[in-house]
Design a protein around this motif. Structure first.
Motif: not given
Ligand SMILES: *Cc1c(COP(=O)(O)O)cnc(C)c1O
Length: 242
Positions: A171, A173, A215, A231, A233
């Motif tokens: 995973m 971000i 998102s 997803v 927001s």
């Molecule tokens: C909050 C979050 C999301 C979703 O974020 P959005 O931009 O609102 O879709 C996805 N992954 C993680 C780890 C998050 O903390």
């Protein structure tokens, strides 16, 4: 549900958003040469009150992601969770592990060997094996947790020795990007790590799930091979933190 003042407009927009994003995810999967159901849509429910989450579940959502242990445990009894898979996706402190093991189906945010060790220890004490993803700090950002790409493989070898944890994939971000091309570069990098690790065939480390895309960037993530898009927001609206 008595303690919530239901916002009917918001309920309606959750319905519209969920249906629209689900269609879009299917479309992107097909465009990437995969089956319509190859990419799972996770509804990220942090800060969202139960009635709105239940609306998505009623429409068929079967995977939710929560960030905080306390928040999830506080609201889970109000959720219609029959047949719904629950993942923890937020940063997890070792002192919260005891409370969450057995309460979710997967922990996506394994960001250190120390955390993996504690997950395995507590799982063993509860007679469980916990499925997890390794979180990769793909942009090597100070502000984010996760294993650095450089330490990923070595850490997975260490985790593979732990008896009660199973790593099922990765995973991440990625950093906020200026363009879709930049987004895709990070996602492609993660996918390459995924493939490289899969080729190593490490015991207890299965590369089956690539959780990437939120998102703002889920389309780029699907184009690069995501299996789960997370997803929030875009389905539930902008988050109000409290
Ligand atoms: C909050 C979050 C999301 C979703 O974020 P959005 O931009 O609102 O879709 C996805 N992954 C993680 C780890 C998050 O903390």
């Amino acid at each position: 549900m008595g303690k919530y003042i239901l916002d009917e407009e918001r309920l309606k927009s959750v319905e519209e958003n969920y249906k629209r994003i689900l269609e879009s995810v299917k479309e992107c999967a097909v465009k990437a040469g995969r089956s319509e159901i190859a990419v799972r849509l996770m509804c990220v429910t942090k800060t969202v009150e139960p009635p709105y989450i239940n609306k998505a579940l009623e429409l068929g959502a079967d995977l939710i992601g929560e960030n905080r242990v306390q928040e999830y445990l506080g609201k889970k009894d109000e959720l219609e969770l029959n047949g719904v898979e629950r993942h923890l996706i937020g940063h997890l402190q070792t002192n919260k592990v005891r409370q969450i093991i057995g309460e979710v189906d997967m922990i996506e945010s394994v960001s250190s060997f120390k955390l993996a060790k504690e997950i395995s220890r507590v799982s063993a004490a509860k007679g469980l094996i916990t499925n997890c993803l390794a979180e990769v700090n793909i942009g090597m950002e100070e502000s984010k947790s996760g294993l650095s790409p450089a330490e990923l493989e070595e850490t997975l070898y260490m985790i593979s020795e732990l008896p009660n944890i199973r790593i099922k994939g990765l995973m991440a971000i990625p950093p906020v990007c200026e363009s879709e091309a930049d987004e895709r570069k990070y996602f492609a990098e993660l996918r390459q790590s995924f493939i490289d690790i899969k080729d190593k065939k490490i015991d207890n480390i299965d590369m089956e799930i690539l959780s990437m895309g939120m998102s703002g960037d889920y389309k780029a993530a699907i184009a690069e091979g995501s299996d789960i898009v997370r997803v929030g927001s875009a389905i539930f609206g902008a988050r109000k933190y409290y």
